[in-house]
Design a protein around this motif. Sequence first.
Motif, PDB file in Angstrom:
ATOM      1  N   LEU A 131       0.818  -1.204   0.000  1.00 47.77           N
ATOM      2  CA  LEU A 131       0.000   0.000   0.000  1.00 47.77           C
ATOM      3  C   LEU A 131       0.857   1.261   0.000  1.00 47.77           C
ATOM      4  N   GLU A 132       1.955   1.233   0.752  1.00 50.66           N
ATOM      5  CA  GLU A 132       2.819   2.408   0.796  1.00 50.66           C
ATOM      6  C   GLU A 132       3.473   2.661  -0.565  1.00 50.66           C
ATOM      7  N   LYS A 133       3.919   1.609  -1.226  1.00 49.73           N
ATOM      8  CA  LYS A 133       4.541   1.758  -2.541  1.00 49.73           C
ATOM      9  C   LYS A 133       3.546   2.297  -3.552  1.00 49.73           C
ATOM     10  N   THR A 134       2.314   1.796  -3.527  1.00 52.19           N
ATOM     11  CA  THR A 134       1.293   2.270  -4.454  1.00 52.19           C
ATOM     12  C   THR A 134       0.919   3.717  -4.177  1.00 52.19           C
ATOM     13  N   LEU A 135       0.868   4.087  -2.901  1.00 53.43           N
ATOM     14  CA  LEU A 135       0.545   5.476  -2.557  1.00 53.43           C
ATOM     15  C   LEU A 135       1.632   6.425  -3.048  1.00 53.43           C
ATOM     16  N   ARG A 136       2.872   6.044  -2.924  1.00 55.59           N
ATOM     17  CA  ARG A 136       3.968   6.910  -3.375  1.00 55.59           C
ATOM     18  C   ARG A 136       3.971   7.044  -4.903  1.00 55.59           C
ATOM     19  N   ARG A 137       3.530   6.014  -5.602  1.00 58.04           N
ATOM     20  CA  ARG A 137       3.425   6.124  -7.057  1.00 58.04           C
ATOM     21  C   ARG A 137       2.201   6.918  -7.471  1.00 58.04           C
ATOM     22  N   THR A 138       1.153   6.890  -6.638  1.00 68.33           N
ATOM     23  CA  THR A 138      -0.089   7.574  -6.993  1.00 68.33           C
ATOM     24  C   THR A 138       0.014   9.076  -6.781  1.00 68.33           C
ATOM     25  N   LEU A 139       0.655   9.489  -5.689  1.00 68.50           N
ATOM     26  CA  LEU A 139       0.736  10.907  -5.366  1.00 68.50           C
ATOM     27  C   LEU A 139       2.064  11.475  -5.861  1.00 68.50           C
ATOM     28  N   PRO A 140       2.057  12.307  -6.901  1.00 69.76           N
ATOM     29  CA  PRO A 140       3.306  12.869  -7.422  1.00 69.76           C
ATOM     30  C   PRO A 140       4.036  13.731  -6.397  1.00 69.76           C
ATOM     31  N   CYS A 141       3.276  14.448  -5.558  1.00 73.19           N
ATOM     32  CA  CYS A 141       3.939  15.322  -4.592  1.00 73.19           C
ATOM     33  C   CYS A 141       4.738  14.516  -3.577  1.00 73.19           C
ATOM     34  N   VAL A 142       4.201  13.354  -3.173  1.00 77.05           N
ATOM     35  CA  VAL A 142       4.931  12.502  -2.238  1.00 77.05           C
ATOM     36  C   VAL A 142       6.180  11.951  -2.911  1.00 77.05           C
ATOM     37  N   LYS A 143       6.058  11.583  -4.193  1.00 73.08           N
ATOM     38  CA  LYS A 143       7.184  11.047  -4.919  1.00 73.08           C
ATOM     39  C   LYS A 143       8.294  12.090  -5.089  1.00 73.08           C
ATOM     40  N   CYS A 144       7.913  13.315  -5.329  1.00 72.18           N
ATOM     41  CA  CYS A 144       8.910  14.385  -5.468  1.00 72.18           C
ATOM     42  C   CYS A 144       9.646  14.621  -4.166  1.00 72.18           C
ATOM     43  N   LYS A 145       8.938  14.570  -3.046  1.00 69.13           N
ATOM     44  CA  LYS A 145       9.595  14.762  -1.762  1.00 69.13           C
ATOM     45  C   LYS A 145      10.591  13.650  -1.482  1.00 69.13           C
ATOM     46  N   VAL A 146      10.227  12.423  -1.870  1.00 67.26           N
ATOM     47  CA  VAL A 146      11.147  11.314  -1.672  1.00 67.26           C
ATOM     48  C   VAL A 146      12.394  11.488  -2.517  1.00 67.26           C
ATOM     49  N   CYS A 147      12.228  11.949  -3.761  1.00 72.58           N
ATOM     50  CA  CYS A 147      13.362  12.146  -4.654  1.00 72.58           C
ATOM     51  C   CYS A 147      14.269  13.273  -4.146  1.00 72.58           C
ATOM     52  N   MET A 148      13.705  14.305  -3.555  1.00 76.39           N
ATOM     53  CA  MET A 148      14.491  15.398  -3.052  1.00 76.39           C
ATOM     54  C   MET A 148      15.334  14.990  -1.866  1.00 76.39           C
ATOM     55  N   ARG A 149      14.894  13.994  -1.130  1.00 76.53           N
ATOM     56  CA  ARG A 149      15.680  13.519   0.006  1.00 76.53           C
ATOM     57  C   ARG A 149      16.912  12.754  -0.477  1.00 76.53           C
TER      58      ARG A 149
END
Length: 313
Positions: A295-313
């Motif tokens: 569920l966490e992996k799917t949520l990170r792929r679904t929400l672009p803003c969450v994915k961008c924050k992960v990439c910035m880290r």
Amino acid sequence: SQDKRNVTSQDVVALVIITLQAFAGMWINFFIISVLCIAWVKKKSFNSNEKIVLYLGCSRFWHLCITWVYFFLSIIYPWSFYVHPIPQLFAALQSFSHSSDVWVSAWLCVFYCIKIANFRHIFFIYLKAKIDRMVPWLLLGFVLLSLFLCILVYNITDSAPCNYRNNSTTPGNVWKLSVRMDEHFFPLFLISGFGLVTAFMAVIFSALLLLFSLWKHKRKMETNSVKNLSMDAHMKAIKSVLSFFFLYSINFTGFMLTIIYAMKEEHPVKFLILIFQCALPAVHSLVLIFSNPKLEKTLRRTLPCVKCKVCMR
């Protein structure tokens, strides 16, 4: 129009708050339902944990939906609750969804305890071996139990207005009327409170046993110098269990306050309880999402803003 009443600014603020919380919770639980159903169709299999989480997501989705509709009608069209059987149906449906939420969330904590904890007692070993077969039957039992409470609530709320109409013709009898209403609903409060206390005790014992087992395992890993990755996984499990216990404690307190203030109209505590009861399913569902790698992996792929924050880290 006689079907509407004058809506104050406080009513608008309350409706906005409840709407935001309810729709956020419905979206989160709909996300859980859709991801698990899609995975079920693709894999053609469903493990016990996913069955419990799916049932919990469905009960919470409909509970938030019913709660929002009830709150919307009570503010915009309060006279609709004088039409039989609208109040009886709302009370019964809310009882069914809430009892399902309480029992299944408690059973989820018990399930985690049995699957993750490591004890050598013969009864615990037997439960660990049979737990997957017990899950469908227990879920069916929770449905039947919730249905029984639903029918009980409908019958009690359906007979209460009759007593009100019969007693309201007697002048100077307001205090006796309120006492009779309290006595009328007392068996329902007693049954609901007993069920909630039982579920809460199951959560407490499961959380304590699981934390004790994980703490012992953590100490062994520290002694044997095991890799930090395994240590992090166990610490994440401990944090998840603690969050379950904390949220369930708040839910238990809110429900007990609901019983206490049920007969008091226009009380500010009732509105605060409603806010917490709408927020807790969404928060607990978020904890379930971030505790489940799929569920966490799917949520990170679904929400672009969450994915961008992960990439910035």
